[in-house]
Each structure stands twice: as C-alpha cells, then as structure tokens.
Design a protein around this motif. Structure first.
Motif, PDB file in Angstrom:
ATOM      1  N   THR A 273      26.985  41.018  41.108  1.00  0.00           N
ATOM      2  CA  THR A 273      27.824  41.341  39.960  1.00  0.00           C
ATOM      3  C   THR A 273      27.224  40.687  38.726  1.00  0.00           C
ATOM      4  O   THR A 273      26.422  39.749  38.847  1.00  0.00           O
ATOM      5  CB  THR A 273      29.289  40.899  40.188  1.00  0.00           C
ATOM      6  OG1 THR A 273      30.106  41.416  39.138  1.00  0.00           O
ATOM      7  CG2 THR A 273      29.427  39.383  40.215  1.00  0.00           C
ATOM      8  N   ILE A 319      33.554  45.793  44.640  1.00  0.00           N
ATOM      9  CA  ILE A 319      34.415  44.953  45.482  1.00  0.00           C
ATOM     10  C   ILE A 319      35.710  45.685  45.838  1.00  0.00           C
ATOM     11  O   ILE A 319      36.236  45.522  46.938  1.00  0.00           O
ATOM     12  CB  ILE A 319      34.703  43.584  44.815  1.00  0.00           C
ATOM     13  CG1 ILE A 319      35.381  42.622  45.801  1.00  0.00           C
ATOM     14  CG2 ILE A 319      35.566  43.732  43.580  1.00  0.00           C
ATOM     15  CD1 ILE A 319      34.548  42.134  46.922  1.00  0.00           C
ATOM     16  N   THR A 320      36.227  46.492  44.923  1.00  0.00           N
ATOM     17  CA  THR A 320      37.476  47.196  45.225  1.00  0.00           C
ATOM     18  C   THR A 320      37.337  48.034  46.490  1.00  0.00           C
ATOM     19  O   THR A 320      38.233  48.072  47.333  1.00  0.00           O
ATOM     20  CB  THR A 320      37.902  48.080  44.037  1.00  0.00           C
ATOM     21  OG1 THR A 320      37.912  47.269  42.863  1.00  0.00           O
ATOM     22  CG2 THR A 320      39.276  48.667  44.244  1.00  0.00           C
ATOM     23  N   VAL A 395      43.572  48.983  38.796  1.00  0.00           N
ATOM     24  CA  VAL A 395      42.665  47.833  38.833  1.00  0.00           C
ATOM     25  C   VAL A 395      41.448  48.041  37.953  1.00  0.00           C
ATOM     26  O   VAL A 395      41.043  49.174  37.747  1.00  0.00           O
ATOM     27  CB  VAL A 395      42.161  47.544  40.273  1.00  0.00           C
ATOM     28  CG1 VAL A 395      41.349  48.697  40.830  1.00  0.00           C
ATOM     29  CG2 VAL A 395      41.334  46.256  40.321  1.00  0.00           C
ATOM     30  N   PRO A 398      42.656  45.630  31.864  1.00  0.00           N
ATOM     31  CA  PRO A 398      44.071  45.704  31.485  1.00  0.00           C
ATOM     32  C   PRO A 398      44.459  47.168  31.293  1.00  0.00           C
ATOM     33  O   PRO A 398      43.691  47.936  30.715  1.00  0.00           O
ATOM     34  CB  PRO A 398      44.108  44.953  30.150  1.00  0.00           C
ATOM     35  CG  PRO A 398      42.857  44.126  30.105  1.00  0.00           C
ATOM     36  CD  PRO A 398      41.839  44.888  30.897  1.00  0.00           C
ATOM     37  N   ASP A 420      49.854  46.679  39.033  1.00  0.00           N
ATOM     38  CA  ASP A 420      48.682  46.420  38.186  1.00  0.00           C
ATOM     39  C   ASP A 420      48.052  45.148  38.742  1.00  0.00           C
ATOM     40  O   ASP A 420      48.584  44.055  38.574  1.00  0.00           O
ATOM     41  CB  ASP A 420      49.150  46.249  36.734  1.00  0.00           C
ATOM     42  CG  ASP A 420      48.037  45.795  35.800  1.00  0.00           C
ATOM     43  OD1 ASP A 420      46.894  45.624  36.249  1.00  0.00           O
ATOM     44  OD2 ASP A 420      48.324  45.605  34.595  1.00  0.00           O
ATOM     45  N   THR A 421      46.920  45.316  39.444  1.00  0.00           N
ATOM     46  CA  THR A 421      46.368  44.226  40.243  1.00  0.00           C
ATOM     47  C   THR A 421      45.209  43.544  39.532  1.00  0.00           C
ATOM     48  O   THR A 421      44.198  44.180  39.252  1.00  0.00           O
ATOM     49  CB  THR A 421      45.875  44.772  41.596  1.00  0.00           C
ATOM     50  OG1 THR A 421      44.835  45.733  41.347  1.00  0.00           O
ATOM     51  CG2 THR A 421      47.001  45.471  42.358  1.00  0.00           C
ATOM     52  N   TRP A 423      42.184  40.885  39.702  1.00  0.00           N
ATOM     53  CA  TRP A 423      41.325  40.091  40.579  1.00  0.00           C
ATOM     54  C   TRP A 423      39.890  40.333  40.178  1.00  0.00           C
ATOM     55  O   TRP A 423      39.635  40.971  39.156  1.00  0.00           O
ATOM     56  CB  TRP A 423      41.583  40.404  42.049  1.00  0.00           C
ATOM     57  CG  TRP A 423      41.402  41.844  42.470  1.00  0.00           C
ATOM     58  CD1 TRP A 423      42.123  42.925  42.030  1.00  0.00           C
ATOM     59  CD2 TRP A 423      40.466  42.352  43.418  1.00  0.00           C
ATOM     60  NE1 TRP A 423      41.682  44.065  42.652  1.00  0.00           N
ATOM     61  CE2 TRP A 423      40.671  43.748  43.511  1.00  0.00           C
ATOM     62  CE3 TRP A 423      39.480  41.768  44.212  1.00  0.00           C
ATOM     63  CZ2 TRP A 423      39.911  44.567  44.362  1.00  0.00           C
ATOM     64  CZ3 TRP A 423      38.736  42.582  45.063  1.00  0.00           C
ATOM     65  CH2 TRP A 423      38.949  43.960  45.123  1.00  0.00           C
ATOM     66  N   GLU A 426      34.578  37.937  42.631  1.00  0.00           N
ATOM     67  CA  GLU A 426      34.538  36.567  43.152  1.00  0.00           C
ATOM     68  C   GLU A 426      35.788  36.181  43.932  1.00  0.00           C
ATOM     69  O   GLU A 426      35.731  35.324  44.809  1.00  0.00           O
ATOM     70  CB  GLU A 426      34.387  35.573  41.988  1.00  0.00           C
ATOM     71  CG  GLU A 426      33.028  35.614  41.292  1.00  0.00           C
ATOM     72  CD  GLU A 426      32.963  36.638  40.173  1.00  0.00           C
ATOM     73  OE1 GLU A 426      33.818  37.543  40.133  1.00  0.00           O
ATOM     74  OE2 GLU A 426      32.043  36.534  39.339  1.00  0.00           O
ATOM     75  N   ALA A 507      37.707  31.896  35.576  1.00  0.00           N
ATOM     76  CA  ALA A 507      37.439  33.268  35.945  1.00  0.00           C
ATOM     77  C   ALA A 507      36.708  34.072  34.876  1.00  0.00           C
ATOM     78  O   ALA A 507      36.255  35.173  35.137  1.00  0.00           O
ATOM     79  CB  ALA A 507      38.777  33.929  36.266  1.00  0.00           C
ATOM     80  N   ASP A 509      38.196  35.171  32.097  1.00  0.00           N
ATOM     81  CA  ASP A 509      39.168  35.977  31.356  1.00  0.00           C
ATOM     82  C   ASP A 509      40.060  35.125  30.462  1.00  0.00           C
ATOM     83  O   ASP A 509      40.400  33.999  30.807  1.00  0.00           O
ATOM     84  CB  ASP A 509      40.095  36.727  32.323  1.00  0.00           C
ATOM     85  CG  ASP A 509      39.433  37.949  32.919  1.00  0.00           C
ATOM     86  OD1 ASP A 509      38.466  38.459  32.318  1.00  0.00           O
ATOM     87  OD2 ASP A 509      39.869  38.411  33.989  1.00  0.00           O
ATOM     88  N   VAL A 521      46.597  39.689  30.952  1.00  0.00           N
ATOM     89  CA  VAL A 521      45.164  39.452  30.816  1.00  0.00           C
ATOM     90  C   VAL A 521      44.681  40.171  29.561  1.00  0.00           C
ATOM     91  O   VAL A 521      44.995  41.342  29.342  1.00  0.00           O
ATOM     92  CB  VAL A 521      44.409  39.953  32.063  1.00  0.00           C
ATOM     93  CG1 VAL A 521      42.904  39.874  31.861  1.00  0.00           C
ATOM     94  CG2 VAL A 521      44.826  39.129  33.282  1.00  0.00           C
ATOM     95  N   ASN A 530      33.276  45.178  29.938  1.00  0.00           N
ATOM     96  CA  ASN A 530      33.983  45.880  30.999  1.00  0.00           C
ATOM     97  C   ASN A 530      33.945  47.370  30.646  1.00  0.00           C
ATOM     98  O   ASN A 530      34.728  47.862  29.862  1.00  0.00           O
ATOM     99  CB  ASN A 530      35.418  45.369  31.115  1.00  0.00           C
ATOM    100  CG  ASN A 530      36.116  45.922  32.346  1.00  0.00           C
ATOM    101  OD1 ASN A 530      35.848  47.049  32.768  1.00  0.00           O
ATOM    102  ND2 ASN A 530      37.020  45.162  32.919  1.00  0.00           N
ATOM    103  N   GLY A 533      35.816  49.782  33.822  1.00  0.00           N
ATOM    104  CA  GLY A 533      36.240  48.917  34.925  1.00  0.00           C
ATOM    105  C   GLY A 533      35.077  48.265  35.660  1.00  0.00           C
ATOM    106  O   GLY A 533      35.273  47.628  36.681  1.00  0.00           O
ATOM    107  N   ARG A 535      31.630  45.704  35.504  1.00  0.00           N
ATOM    108  CA  ARG A 535      31.156  44.577  34.744  1.00  0.00           C
ATOM    109  C   ARG A 535      29.690  44.716  34.395  1.00  0.00           C
ATOM    110  O   ARG A 535      28.867  45.049  35.234  1.00  0.00           O
ATOM    111  CB  ARG A 535      31.326  43.336  35.616  1.00  0.00           C
ATOM    112  CG  ARG A 535      31.899  42.191  34.848  1.00  0.00           C
ATOM    113  CD  ARG A 535      31.682  40.953  35.577  1.00  0.00           C
ATOM    114  NE  ARG A 535      32.604  40.794  36.686  1.00  0.00           N
ATOM    115  CZ  ARG A 535      32.591  39.688  37.419  1.00  0.00           C
ATOM    116  NH1 ARG A 535      31.733  38.728  37.161  1.00  0.00           N
ATOM    117  NH2 ARG A 535      33.435  39.562  38.407  1.00  0.00           N
TER     118      ARG A 535
END
Ligand code: WT7
Length: 653
Positions: A273, A319-320, A395, A398, A420-421, A423, A426, A507, A509, A521, A530, A533, A535
């Motif tokens: 990432t 990762i999702t 996800v 924001p 609205d998750t 994470w 990492e 993190a 953020d 966030v 971003n 969505g 990085r």
C-alpha cells in the motif's frame, strides 16, 4: 478532499443533524441487538483484551493447538495467541465442508461476459487442496511468498486459500498495476511463484495480465515459476519450464492435501500500500489475529446470518477484498457473490441486475461507485427489484451526506441500515462502524469503535481533544488484526506508525468526535491521496514524473473530483522550454506505465516555479488551492503570485 482542521470541513459536517435509528425488526434479529450488549463488550475488550479475545477465539475458531495466552506485551510489539497453532484455510473451508455446509454455495461467481460458476464449500475444498498440491509441486514451501496477479475469478480465491493451506504467504497485486509495479513488489517480497491469467475482462475489453508478468520478470530476481489461468483465451507467450497452464497442473493434482498447522503469528499475507514516500509498503498480516478480526467484524458489522447472500464489490487486490470477500465471510460459512467486471457493462444497471438475480441481502460498496450511480440516474436501479437487500455498507473514503441519502433512499428504500465502515489496509479489519441493529446513524459519520478498538483524537503532541475539535485519529490499544510489520523493514514500521504520537498507532487520518462520541473522518493529513477509495502517495506520482526526460521537478496534489473523490493534479517544471500541450499526454502515459492506470493524472500543469518554504519543502496547501480553483483573486492569480505569497508568508513567521 477537505483538509482536516479547515473551517470548511468542520462547518459542513456540523450541519448534519439527521439521525437514522435502525428499524425495529432489524434490531429484533440482530447479532448485536442492544446498547447494553455493545457497552458491555466494548468495556470488557478495553479493560481485559486477553480475556475478551481469548474467549471469542477459543469459541469461534478451530485450533490445531490451543494458544497459551491471548495477548502479551504492548503495542507495537503485541503478540496474539502465542503458543497456538491454526490454519486459516481450514477455518474458511474445511470446517464448513465437514458439516451440512458442504453443499452450501461458498462463492457465487459471475464473469463480466455473463458466464457464471457456483462453488460449494465442498467444491472449494477440492479445488483449494488441488492447487495447494500444485504449489508444493512447483517448489513452494511453508514460509515462501507467492504473488497473485489475477482478475476477479474464482481461481484467485482458490489460490489465496491454497497458499494459506500450506503456510505460504500470498502477495496479491491488483490487476490495474503496471509491469514495473509488479516487478518492484515481486523483488521486495522475494516471490518464488507468480499466479496470473492470460487476461481479465473489464468493460468488454481485455486487461492483459500475462504479458505484464512477462515484462515484469525481466526485472525480477526471484520468480522461478508462473501459473497461468486461461480466462479470455487470448494467445500468450508460454516459456518452457517456467510457465504452466493452471488447467494442466490441476488435471493431474490430487484433491487430498492436509492443511498445515502454523503458529498464530505466522505471516498470512503481504499487501502493498502507499505511504507518504515513493516506495510502497509491504503491510504484513499474520494468521490467527487477522482471521479473528475479519471473522468477527463481518459477523458484527454486516450482521451476517446463515441465509444471507452477501456481496462486496471490491477487488480482491485490495484489503477490502481480502477481508470481506475472502477471509471474513468464508470464515463465517457465508455465501459470497463475486463479480469480475465493471459496474457499467453492458449497461449502467449491471450491479442492480446482479442484486436482483441472486437476491443479494447484504451489499458493500464504495462512495466513488455511489457517486457514479447518482450521475447515471435513478432509472437504472429503479428497473430492478432490490427488495432482497437488508443491509448496505460503504468503505474507502468519507461518504458525503448527499451520497449517503441517495444510497439510503434509492437503493435501501429507506429500509436498510447503512454501515459506513472506517478502517485501513494496516488495520486488517473494520475499526469504526455502526452496528446495524443498534446504532442511530448520522450521514457522513462512521459512528463508534467496534469492541476491542480504542481510538482517540489527539493533537500533534498527543493531547486528547474534546468534542468537535479536529485532530489526529490514533489507536491507543493493540487489536488482533493489526499489521505486525512492513515486510523486510521493521524500522520503517515503527517509524511510520508509532513514532508520531507517544504510545499510539497513528493512522494518517484527521478526524473529530462529536458530542455523542461519534467519529467523523475528515481525510488524510499526510501526503497520501485517496483516489476512488484507493491510496496513492503524491511522492510515488512525483517520482514517476521526474523519471521522464522532459521533467525537471514535479509536485503532485489532490483536488476535489466529482466521482473519484480526489483527482490527481501534477505541477511540472519542464527541463528547458515549456513543451507543447501534446507532451502532457506523454507524461500521463509515463505515469500509467510506471504505476498503473489507477494513477492516471487528471491534470498536468507546466509551471516555471513551485512555492517552497525556506527549507525547500513544497507548500502543498497553496498548490491544492490552485488545483481546486480556489484562487482568491480569480483569473489573474498565477502560480508565480502564489510563490511570492508563499515567500511573504514565510517572512512573516
Ligand atoms: C484510508 C485507508 C480499508 C478499506 C479501503 C481503503 C480512508 C477508508 C473510510 C471511511 C472515511 C475512510 C481513510 C483511511 N477511509 N474508509 N469509511 N470513512 N475515510 O483502504 O487503501 O488502506 O486506505 O481510506 O483515509 O486511512 P486503504
């Protein structure tokens, strides 16, 4: 993207006063169904993490050897489930195949051209065991790294589970990355084998993968063998004694392969990432803690039930997809929909057609996709019966309240809770999110931490901030699915995540916490973009640009983009004369070749100067304002003016 701390971002969110309590019938059946239950779990996990997680891990995972202690030591050196041995593939596949779930659909797959396949847990066990034997036969041993650079086809899930079965560490590279990016990641991970396909389908076109692997291998030092899935049937170059067809190897492989018991902290996968430097970070997750985090968050946040048909639209390359297509839902024995292609192929209604066809009950997607759906128009979802849906998720960035409301009304028919998750790659699993049976949601807020997650909002010096004060989002306590290191660079791990705020994981953020303890966030505070969505580091794009012969210096910033969230704007100082406009396309292609299509710049602006501080640091805030078209004086303001302005400001300090 709004910058944390700017009066604008704080103002816009403070206006949001709407509350959406969960429907009573949803609460009645939910896995977590009362506020007291949540409070009790959260407090227990905070005060006695070893007791809380130890009990859950014993009850909900199948261990080859029980652990001695659920957690020891403090962050960043926490050890989870020491002494325990486990196999992630066994937990996602075999333990279900040993029950009535043997004939339950595990993966319901649909290819972009419309072809379909359903694999039951029994099928998955056979296929995974066969491919695990193939890997062994190619020389892969427990502890080796295997790269997966594949389209969204069942073979990708099979290959990752096969790695887990024999204790090999997978490194999945999203199919949108270029050959150069694949080579860098292969070299960093020292991968022994690459699994790929001839190509994948995307919007009716082929995404060539094998040819990119061929090119990457010219720069690769460790890869010995390549396995190729035939997906589109396009001709590819097969190198004897290096390249093998998946179907040839599988035809001869035995379906009998024991799952190897590995230590709880054995590396399960590496996922690269972007950080705030040019070199991607190899985030390393280990076996038991990661699996537990993925499994429990799926159960709590998506309120998963036996009869659900669950669809996460992410690509497994992120990762999702790792946590919420593969490990989380499969550990729970769920039926997972997996789709290969684009949301707008053959038309803008494809996602809604899939939901109607398979009667999807839980749907998890990204704000960037939701904004595209809004733009395409309500007629597309309105053509389809979406009444099977009971829960929606978001996800990646924001979610703006407008997109939230559209999702709630047009897709959820005002019936489905939205989670609205929040994470990160990492964190391995969802950290802050509504619990759909109990949380009264507020559009734009990811609400409250899950049990086991202890966040805070602090200043740069680590001082905890009060309600509605914007600051840095940190974690004060270790959690099971936390990354354990950056592959091959533990110092960078300690420096990146644990050196900014004493005793905390930081993190990247900025966020605030409102008077109800809900988190909002606001975006990244570091030089990370971003885009849709995903990085990307500004430095990565800058180093790609300066490797082009025309470029003397480059500065890259994000700007608000209607669909992508953030677009990529590149300020470029050319060597010599300002080139023709045509050169801009050259630079765009160059960045795509270096990183991949996901890094395609939206704007290239040639300039003769960049605003800098006395110490030579580029003043990105000024560039961001220009990129966003926020010049205060209108048309007359040029970059040179900003440079002067920057100098003036600097002299003020
Ligand atoms: C960054 C992590 C983890 C899944 C996908 C992205 C942003 C993610 C949210 C959200 C606000 C969010 C953060 C975070 N982000 N989800 N619900 N609300 N921001 O993974 O590439 O590791 O990026 O995505 O900025 O730090 P990733």
């Amino acid at each position: 993207m709004s910058q944390p701390g700017s009066s604008e971002s704080i103002k816009s969110v403070l206006h949001e006063t709407r509350r959406f309590p969960p429907p009573a019938d949803f609460t009645a059946q939910a896995n977590i169904s009362s506020e007291e239950q949540y409070q009790e779990m959260w407090n227990r996990a905070k005060d006695d993490p070893a007791g809380f997680w130890g009990e859950i891990a014993t009850e909900t995972l199948s261990w080859s050897k029980p652990f001695d202690k659920a957690c020891e030591g403090t962050m960043p050196n926490t050890k989870w489930f020491g002494g325990g041995q486990i196999n992630a593939c066994y937990n996602c596949v075999d333990r279900h195949a040993l029950t009535w779930r043997k004939n339950k659909a595990a993966i319901i797959w649909e290819g972009e051209p419309g072809d379909t396949r359903v694999l039951t847990y029994g099928d998955l066990q056979r296929e995974v065991s066969k491919f695990a034997n193939v890997l062994k036969q190619l020389g892969v041993e427990t502890g080796d790294r295997v790269t997966l650079y594949m389209p969204m086809i069942p073979e990708l899930a099979i290959a990752m589970l096969a790695c887990a079965r024999i204790g090999a560490t997978h490194s999945i590279i999203f199919g949108g990355f270029s050959a150069d990016a694949v080579a860098d990641r292969n070299n960093d991970a020292q991968s022994k084998v690459v699994v790929t396909a001839d190509a994948g389908w995307r919007r009716g076109k082929e995404v060539p993968l094998k040819s990119a692997v061929d090119e990457s291998l010219k720069k690769s030092t460790t890869v010995e063998k390549v396995v190729v899935v035939r997906r589109t049937g396009s001709p590819v170059n097969m190198v004897p004694d290096r390249d093998y067809w998946w179907h040839d190897l599988m035809a001869k492989a035995s379906a009998d392969c024991e799952a190897v018991a590995v230590d709880a902290e054995h590396p399960l996968f590496i996922l690269y990432t972007s950080g705030s430097t040019g070199k991607p970070k190899g985030v390393l997750h280990t076996t038991a803690g990661y699996l537990l985090g993925a499994q429990m968050s799926t159960r709590w946040v998506f309120d998963l039930r036996e009869e659900d048909t669950y669809w996460c639209t992410a690509d497994i390359g992120w990762i999702t997809g790792h946590s919420y297509i593969c490990y989380g839902p499969l550990a729970n024995g769920a039926s997972v929909v997996m789709y290969e292609g684009a949301p707008n192929w053959p038309d803008n209604g494809r996602f809604w057609e899939i939901i109607e066809k398979y009667k999807v009950s839980i749907f998890y997607t990204a704000p960037t996709a939701i904004r595209a759906f809004i733009k395409w128009g309500d007629e597309w979802p309105n053509k389809h019966d979406l009444s099977s849906l009971r829960l929606l998720g978001s996800v990646g960035e924001p979610i703006n309240p407008e997109a939230w409301m559209w999702y709630h009304k047009v897709i959820g028919a005002e019936r489905c809770p939205i989670v609205d998750t929040w994470w990160q790659t990492e964190t391995g699993a969802i950290m802050i999110s509504p619990l759909p049976g109990i949380t009264s949601t507020k559009p734009g807020s990811c609400t409250r931490p899950l049990p086991g997650v202890v966040p805070d909002i602090v200043t740069k010096s680590g001082k905890s901030l009060g309600p509605n004060e914007g600051g840095l989002l940190v974690m004060k306590q270790s959690w099971p699915s936390m990354l354990r290191t950056l592959y091959g660079d533990h110092d960078r791990y300690l420096k990146t995540y644990f050196s900014d705020i004493e005793g905390c994981y930081f993190a990247g953020d900025g966020a605030r916490r409102d008077e109800d303890g809900f988190y909002w966030v606001m975006g990244r505070v570091d030089d990370v973009l971003n885009v849709s969505g995903h990085r990307l580091s500004t430095m990565e794009v800058e180093s790609a640009l300066v490797s082009h012969p025309l470029v003397a210096e480059a500065a890259v910033v994000g700007f608000p983009h209607e669909i992508k969230g953030e677009g990529i704007c590149c300020f470029v100082i050319p060597k010599g004369q300002t080139p023709e406009d045509a050169a801009k396309q050259d630079l765009i292609n160059h960045v795509r070749k270096q990183i991949g299509a996901l890094a395609t710049p939206d704007q290239i602006r040639f300039t003769s100067a960049l605003p800098k501080t006395r110490s030579g640091k580029i003043m990105r805030r000024l560039l961001r304002d220009i990129a966003a078209g926020k010049e205060s004086q209108g048309d007359t303001t040029t970059l040179e003016d900003y440079t002067v302005l920057a100098k003036l400001r600097e002299e003020d300090e």
